[in-house]
Enzyme design. Structure first.
Site, PDB file in Angstrom:
ATOM      1  N   HIS A  17      -5.390  -7.468 -10.521  1.00  0.00           N
ATOM      2  CA  HIS A  17      -6.557  -6.845 -11.162  1.00  0.00           C
ATOM      3  C   HIS A  17      -7.552  -7.917 -11.617  1.00  0.00           C
ATOM      4  O   HIS A  17      -8.756  -7.780 -11.421  1.00  0.00           O
ATOM      5  CB  HIS A  17      -6.144  -6.037 -12.398  1.00  0.00           C
ATOM      6  CG  HIS A  17      -5.256  -4.868 -12.135  1.00  0.00           C
ATOM      7  ND1 HIS A  17      -4.072  -4.655 -12.802  1.00  0.00           N
ATOM      8  CD2 HIS A  17      -5.378  -3.822 -11.270  1.00  0.00           C
ATOM      9  CE1 HIS A  17      -3.511  -3.534 -12.384  1.00  0.00           C
ATOM     10  NE2 HIS A  17      -4.279  -3.018 -11.447  1.00  0.00           N
ATOM     11  N   LYS A  41       0.687   9.981 -13.750  1.00  0.00           N
ATOM     12  CA  LYS A  41       1.856   9.099 -13.880  1.00  0.00           C
ATOM     13  C   LYS A  41       2.188   8.997 -15.363  1.00  0.00           C
ATOM     14  O   LYS A  41       1.302   9.060 -16.200  1.00  0.00           O
ATOM     15  CB  LYS A  41       1.536   7.685 -13.376  1.00  0.00           C
ATOM     16  CG  LYS A  41       1.176   7.594 -11.918  1.00  0.00           C
ATOM     17  CD  LYS A  41       0.689   6.180 -11.618  1.00  0.00           C
ATOM     18  CE  LYS A  41      -0.066   6.099 -10.318  1.00  0.00           C
ATOM     19  NZ  LYS A  41      -0.818   4.854 -10.164  1.00  0.00           N
ATOM     20  N   ARG A  90      -5.294  -3.324  -1.219  1.00  0.00           N
ATOM     21  CA  ARG A  90      -4.219  -4.289  -0.961  1.00  0.00           C
ATOM     22  C   ARG A  90      -3.717  -4.192   0.460  1.00  0.00           C
ATOM     23  O   ARG A  90      -3.646  -5.168   1.176  1.00  0.00           O
ATOM     24  CB  ARG A  90      -3.035  -4.030  -1.912  1.00  0.00           C
ATOM     25  CG  ARG A  90      -3.230  -4.623  -3.250  1.00  0.00           C
ATOM     26  CD  ARG A  90      -2.315  -4.002  -4.249  1.00  0.00           C
ATOM     27  NE  ARG A  90      -2.627  -2.592  -4.403  1.00  0.00           N
ATOM     28  CZ  ARG A  90      -2.128  -1.821  -5.332  1.00  0.00           C
ATOM     29  NH1 ARG A  90      -1.236  -2.301  -6.175  1.00  0.00           N
ATOM     30  NH2 ARG A  90      -2.482  -0.569  -5.434  1.00  0.00           N
ATOM     31  N   SER A 128       1.218  -2.957 -10.559  1.00  0.00           N
ATOM     32  CA  SER A 128       1.781  -2.772 -11.905  1.00  0.00           C
ATOM     33  C   SER A 128       3.215  -2.237 -11.804  1.00  0.00           C
ATOM     34  O   SER A 128       4.069  -2.596 -12.627  1.00  0.00           O
ATOM     35  CB  SER A 128       0.923  -1.789 -12.709  1.00  0.00           C
ATOM     36  OG  SER A 128      -0.390  -2.263 -12.824  1.00  0.00           O
TER      37      SER A 128
HETATM   38  P1  ADP Z   1      -4.682   3.343  -9.939  1.00  0.00           P
HETATM   39  O1  ADP Z   1      -3.505   4.002 -10.570  1.00  0.00           O
HETATM   40  O2  ADP Z   1      -5.986   4.032 -10.165  1.00  0.00           O
HETATM   41  O3  ADP Z   1      -4.489   2.902  -8.502  1.00  0.00           O
HETATM   42  P2  ADP Z   1      -4.206   0.628 -10.700  1.00  0.00           P
HETATM   43  O4  ADP Z   1      -4.186   0.091 -12.078  1.00  0.00           O
HETATM   44  O5  ADP Z   1      -2.911   0.665  -9.963  1.00  0.00           O
HETATM   45  O6  ADP Z   1      -4.877   2.038 -10.800  1.00  0.00           O
HETATM   46  O7  ADP Z   1      -5.259  -0.173  -9.831  1.00  0.00           O
HETATM   47  C1  ADP Z   1      -6.623  -0.220 -10.150  1.00  0.00           C
HETATM   48  C2  ADP Z   1      -7.372  -0.797  -8.976  1.00  0.00           C
HETATM   49  O8  ADP Z   1      -6.984  -2.146  -8.761  1.00  0.00           O
HETATM   50  C3  ADP Z   1      -7.130  -0.079  -7.660  1.00  0.00           C
HETATM   51  O9  ADP Z   1      -8.328  -0.092  -6.923  1.00  0.00           O
HETATM   52  C4  ADP Z   1      -6.089  -0.946  -6.975  1.00  0.00           C
HETATM   53  O10 ADP Z   1      -6.153  -0.833  -5.567  1.00  0.00           O
HETATM   54  C5  ADP Z   1      -6.539  -2.318  -7.427  1.00  0.00           C
HETATM   55  N1  ADP Z   1      -5.436  -3.283  -7.412  1.00  0.00           N
HETATM   56  C6  ADP Z   1      -4.245  -3.191  -7.994  1.00  0.00           C
HETATM   57  N2  ADP Z   1      -3.468  -4.268  -7.745  1.00  0.00           N
HETATM   58  C7  ADP Z   1      -4.219  -5.079  -6.950  1.00  0.00           C
HETATM   59  C8  ADP Z   1      -3.993  -6.338  -6.307  1.00  0.00           C
HETATM   60  N3  ADP Z   1      -2.825  -6.957  -6.402  1.00  0.00           N
HETATM   61  N4  ADP Z   1      -5.006  -6.868  -5.577  1.00  0.00           N
HETATM   62  C9  ADP Z   1      -6.176  -6.197  -5.446  1.00  0.00           C
HETATM   63  N5  ADP Z   1      -6.445  -4.998  -6.006  1.00  0.00           N
HETATM   64  C10 ADP Z   1      -5.489  -4.451  -6.744  1.00  0.00           C
END
Ligand code: ADP
Length: 161
Positions: A17, A41, A90, A128
């Site tokens: 992030h 979730k 990703r 996460s």
């Molecule tokens: P959501 O539950 O909305 O997917 P996340 O917190 O999992 O929320 O992710 C928020 C954003 O960050 C999403 O666009 C996700 O694809 C991106 N993201 C999460 N991890 C990574 C990573 N390792 N590299 C690039 N983008 C990421």
């Protein structure tokens, strides 16, 4: 002034992030990180905890604001006076969901566009959920999250035991 929102659950914030945040700041003048409140979730951290960890992790950036939101993402973007939504991609598995979401959002509000940043290879595996799974098994998560986040994650699991 080019302003964007970067929405997500951030449960918790990871180096993946933070990489997207840092790179977005090269494209936009101001980034508003939107932490989703009513997620389907079951989150490990409350929305207040997630906001606070993000604030601590982004305190070195002057053009970043962290807020929580619920309801429609496009409404949050409009309220924030942002014409752009930033999302990270990703793997190909993210693509279908992200495409549908951005298309839905553009039908709901055609004036808001979604911009995708592809992940750096070094964070392509990182989510996460991975962080939580490794921590639950007592593994080392120092390569995944900042130190203060690592402490919060371990504290949660200790309290749950
Ligand atoms: P959501 O539950 O909305 O997917 P996340 O917190 O999992 O929320 O992710 C928020 C954003 O960050 C999403 O666009 C996700 O694809 C991106 N993201 C999460 N991890 C990574 C990573 N390792 N590299 C690039 N983008 C990421």
């Amino acid at each position: 002034m080019r302003r964007a929102v970067y929405p997500g659950s951030f449960d918790p914030v990871t180096f993946g992030h933070l990489d997207v945040i840092e790179r977005s700041l090269k494209i936009v003048d101001e980034l508003i990180i939107g932490v989703l409140r009513n997620h389907t979730k079951n989150p490990l951290f409350s929305v207040e905890e997630r906001v606070s960890m993000l604030k601590e992790s982004t305190k070195q950036f002057s053009h970043v604001r962290v807020e929580s939101f619920d309801g429609l993402l496009v409404d949050f973007a409009v309220q924030s006076e942002a014409a752009v939504i930033v999302r990270g991609l990703r793997a190909i598995t993210d693509f279908e969901y992200e495409l549908l979401m951005s298309q839905t959002n553009s039908v709901l509000n055609p004036s808001v566009d979604t911009v995708f940043l592809t992940t750096r290879l070094q964070y392509a595996y990182l989510s996460s959920s991975t962080v939580k799974e490794v921590a639950l098994m007592g593994g080392d998560i120092s390569k995944f999250v900042p130190e203060h986040v690592m402490r919060h994650v371990y504290d949660k699991y200790e309290r749950k035991d």
